[in-house]
Design a protein around this motif. Structure first.
Motif, PDB file in Angstrom:
ATOM      1  N   HIS A   1      17.312  23.417   9.120  1.00  0.00           N
ATOM      2  CA  HIS A   1      18.019  25.000   9.252  1.00  0.00           C
ATOM      3  C   HIS A   1      17.827  26.038  10.652  1.00  0.00           C
ATOM      4  O   HIS A   1      18.142  26.466  10.597  1.00  0.00           O
ATOM      5  CB  HIS A   1      17.035  24.616   8.197  1.00  0.00           C
TER       6      HIS A   1
ATOM      7  N   TRP B   1      17.923  30.881  10.693  1.00  0.00           N
ATOM      8  CA  TRP B   1      17.954  31.091   8.973  1.00  0.00           C
ATOM      9  C   TRP B   1      18.059  32.566   8.855  1.00  0.00           C
ATOM     10  O   TRP B   1      18.160  33.116   7.602  1.00  0.00           O
ATOM     11  CB  TRP B   1      17.248  29.960   8.137  1.00  0.00           C
TER      12      TRP B   1
ATOM     13  N   ILE C   1      11.866  25.259   4.918  1.00  0.00           N
ATOM     14  CA  ILE C   1      12.601  26.037   3.422  1.00  0.00           C
ATOM     15  C   ILE C   1      12.944  24.377   2.355  1.00  0.00           C
ATOM     16  O   ILE C   1      13.139  25.041   1.462  1.00  0.00           O
ATOM     17  CB  ILE C   1      13.574  25.875   4.794  1.00  0.00           C
ATOM     18  N   ALA C   2      12.346  23.426   3.215  1.00  0.00           N
ATOM     19  CA  ALA C   2      13.085  22.317   1.984  1.00  0.00           C
ATOM     20  C   ALA C   2      12.170  23.171   0.300  1.00  0.00           C
ATOM     21  O   ALA C   2      12.693  22.736  -0.716  1.00  0.00           O
ATOM     22  CB  ALA C   2      12.707  21.125   2.009  1.00  0.00           C
TER      23      ALA C   2
ATOM     24  N   GLN D   1      13.390  25.777  -0.988  1.00  0.00           N
ATOM     25  CA  GLN D   1      15.266  26.127  -2.016  1.00  0.00           C
ATOM     26  C   GLN D   1      15.432  24.836  -3.289  1.00  0.00           C
ATOM     27  O   GLN D   1      15.062  24.920  -4.168  1.00  0.00           O
ATOM     28  CB  GLN D   1      16.508  24.529  -1.225  1.00  0.00           C
TER      29      GLN D   1
ATOM     30  N   VAL E   1      13.340  33.359   4.242  1.00  0.00           N
ATOM     31  CA  VAL E   1      13.683  31.789   3.642  1.00  0.00           C
ATOM     32  C   VAL E   1      13.925  32.753   1.959  1.00  0.00           C
ATOM     33  O   VAL E   1      15.835  31.878   1.843  1.00  0.00           O
ATOM     34  CB  VAL E   1      12.074  30.951   3.789  1.00  0.00           C
TER      35      VAL E   1
END
Lengths: 488, 141
Positions: A136, A142, B44-45, B48, B83
């Motif tokens: 990302h 981001w 970030i994963a 998510q 985020v």
């Protein structure tokens, strides 16, 4: 994966357009002209499709079907025109020869090319590592660029979120070239695959390298281009920032393309100048549509070009040519103006204003803070002191020395003035609202290399002096007094 | 050009070329280390996966209020906010303020929150707890 299709169609449209316009036809070696067309095609195609997407979005017509239809229509039209023109050229009874001047060639250029290719393969694998680690991108990707792409790619009126005053810390007034292009690919594909911003970042890096190597090969010599390409690899900060997915690397590309095209225009025959200057202006307009710093660049570049052309070619010619340059800037500047009317003022520099800058300049700690940041970021630009770009450039300058042919003086003077004034502008605004200099250095790095290698004596002149003198009537040692109007 | 000048030029050429190659190798080594030791620096994963339920539940054009026990003034608070905004986009995430009261409010907490107090303080009602500190509230009239 589907997002790569609109990405490739945009680049293909740009490349077809450049193939038709042939900005470097007859200016030097055929491979360099083709490489320049490829490099310009990628960046100009991305810029054009980003602009069109913004217009479609604001007018409420940006759907996947419209984007793909527009792409197909544009590609079909460009391909048809290209084939038609090609056929007409073949059928013409009197062919128009496009001859390139024979340039001296350094016999070991193949070693430089092999080294550059090897370094590029290693760097691309490094970029693959970086993209796998942070698909990302880094913070601003981001928090600013890709999040705005997600707003723009959303259904209905969600695009308005990208310029919403509620977007307090995500700079809703930042220009939208990168976010718009990524959003366009996502919208057409119907997902938000990270492959799109990753591929876009890699394409801008490759296009920058192509334009730098090709422009120097056309303007100076193949060895100068290849050495400049190798020096890019020493810029650790610049290379690393590619996969951060920020707008600084695309901005660096447009800075470089604008000045390289202006330099080619100075060297070109009169009838080719308008095309090259419109393209140079278009690149400067794209820079303004990429980032707010691009607005500073467009203003500085326009003024420097006009001043240099006035000095070297005379007032009348400078006015006429500057108008071509300004005409090219219009699409980007109009869109930026439109965006600034739609979005609230959020840029920290604009908000700080003259008062903030004056306060910062008056405080000695603030000045020291900025100078220390410049020194630290300059030091960190190379991974080690031995592989720092400045070390490589210093060694080359000491051994090869500078020698600037008269034909290249306007380009070198204009380019150096642009680098100096834009950097000066960055320092001034940093006194009011600090921005990291590592990114400023990255923005100016390819352009700085172009100017440096334009002024550096090419290897061909050192090692193949007989061939060089035979093809270069204006040798660097030739001293003649000419009237001001004929300095170019 | 003199013999010594030519030698000097060759040496400079070799040094500059090797610096380019070395720069590429050092960059590659650096990125290999990042991939091995600190991939996805901002997790970030993970976010998510944590927010997937909220993303599914909220309308795409929603403006969503944000409350958290990590203040925005801290770097961690900024990471959490940005985020979350990135994961929720194209929905717009806004900090809860007295003058700004959107219908949906996302709670993003590190510690177990006092739901009753949040409901009273922000005049919201818990719609669903998604686990791992993620709560969705709806504003009561």
């Amino acid at each position: 994966m589907l997002g790569l299709i609109p990405l490739l169609t945009a680049c293909l449209a740009g490349c077809l357009l450049m193939r038709m316009l042939r900005p470097a036809a007859g200016a030097g070696p055929g491979w360099a002209a083709s490489l320049l067309e490829l490099g310009l095609g990628i960046g100009f195609g991305i810029g054009l499709s980003s602009m069109l997407f913004f217009v479609l979005t604001v007018t409420g017509t940006a759907t996947a079907a419209v984007i793909l239809l527009a792409d197909s229509a544009l590609l079909a039209a460009l391909a048809a025109i290209w084939f038609y023109r090609r056929r007409r050229r073949q059928d013409a009874t009197v062919p128009v020869p496009v001859e390139s001047p024979v340039q001296p060639v350094f016999r070991y250029n193949w070693i430089l090319a092999a080294l550059l290719f090897s370094a590029l393969v290693i760097v691309l694998d490094g970029m693959r590592n970086q993209a796998a680690a942070d698909p990302h991108g880094m913070w601003d990707a981001w928090a600013i660029w890709n999040v705005r792409a997600r707003f723009l790619a959303g259904p209905g009126e969600t695009w308005r979120n990208a310029i919403s005053p509620l977007l307090e810390r995500t700079h809703p007034d930042y220009p939208l070239l990168l976010s718009g292009f990524v959003a366009r690919c996502w919208k057409a594909a119907g997902d938000s695959d990270t492959l799109v911003p990753i591929a876009t970042a890699a394409l801008f890096f490759l296009a920058t390298l192509a334009v730098l190597v090709a422009a120097l090969a056309l303007l100076r010599s193949a060895s100068s281009g290849l050495l400049a390409g190798l020096t890019v690899m020493t810029g650790f900060t610049y290379v690393s920032q590619t996969m951060w997915q920020y707008s600084d690397i695309p901005l660096a590309y447009y800075y470089l393309a604008a000045v390289a095209l202006a330099a080619l225009a100075w060297k070109a025959e009169e009838r080719r100048k308008p095309l090259l200057l419109v393209l140079a202006g278009y690149a400067a307009g794209c820079a303004a549509w990429t980032k707010n710093e691009g607005l500073l660049f467009a203003a500085v570049f326009g003024c420097c070009y006009a001043a240099a052309d006035w000095w070297f070619s005379g007032f009348g010619k400078a006015v006429r040519r500057s108008l071509w340059l300004g005409a090219g800037m219009l699409p980007g500047l109009i869109l930026v103006g439109w965006l600034k009317m739609l979005a609230p003022v959020a840029d920290p520099v604009v908000r700080a204003g003259k008062k903030g800058i004056a306060q910062g300049a008056a405080q000695s700690w603030r000045r020291q803070f900025v100078w220390r940041a410049i020194a630290r970021n300059a030091g960190e630009f190379g991974y080690t002191p031995a592989t720092h770009p400045l070390a490589a450039l210093a060694v080359l300058a000491a051994a090869l020395r500078f020698s600037l042919p008269r034909a290249l003086r306007p380009a070198a003077v204009c380019g150096a003035a642009v680098v100096g004034l834009v950097f000066g502008g960055y320092v001034v605004v940093s006194l009011g609202a600090f921005t990291p200099f590592g990114r400023f250095f990255s923005q100016l790095f390819p352009l700085f290399l172009l100017v440096f290698f334009l002024a550096l004596r090419p290897l061909e002149e050192l090692f193949e002096p007989a061939a060089a003198s035979a093809t270069a009537p204006e040798g660097p040692k030739k001293k003649t007094k000419k009237k001001r109007s004929s300095r170019a | 050009m003199s013999q010594s000048g030519q030698w000097r030029a060759w040496t400079a050429l070799a040094a500059a070329s090797l610096a380019g190659l070395a720069g590429a190798i050092l960059y590659w080594a650096h990125t290999s280390r990042i991939l091995r030791e600190e991939p996805d620096a901002y997790k970030i994963a993970e976010q998510q996966a944590r927010l997937a339920g909220v993303v599914e539940m909220l309308p795409v054009d929603a403006t969503v209020g944000y409350i958290s026990d990590v203040p925005f003034g801290k770097a961690d608070g900024q990471v959490y906010f940005f985020v979350t905004q990135y994961v929720l986009a194209p929905r717009l995430l806004v900090e809860e303020k007295p003058e700004r009261r959107p219908r949906w409010v996302l709670g993003n907490f590190l510690k177990r929150p006092d739901i009753e107090q949040i409901e009273k303080e922000h005049r919201v009602k818990l719609v669903k707890s998604f686990g791992r500190g993620v709560y969705l509230f709806e504003r009561t009239p």
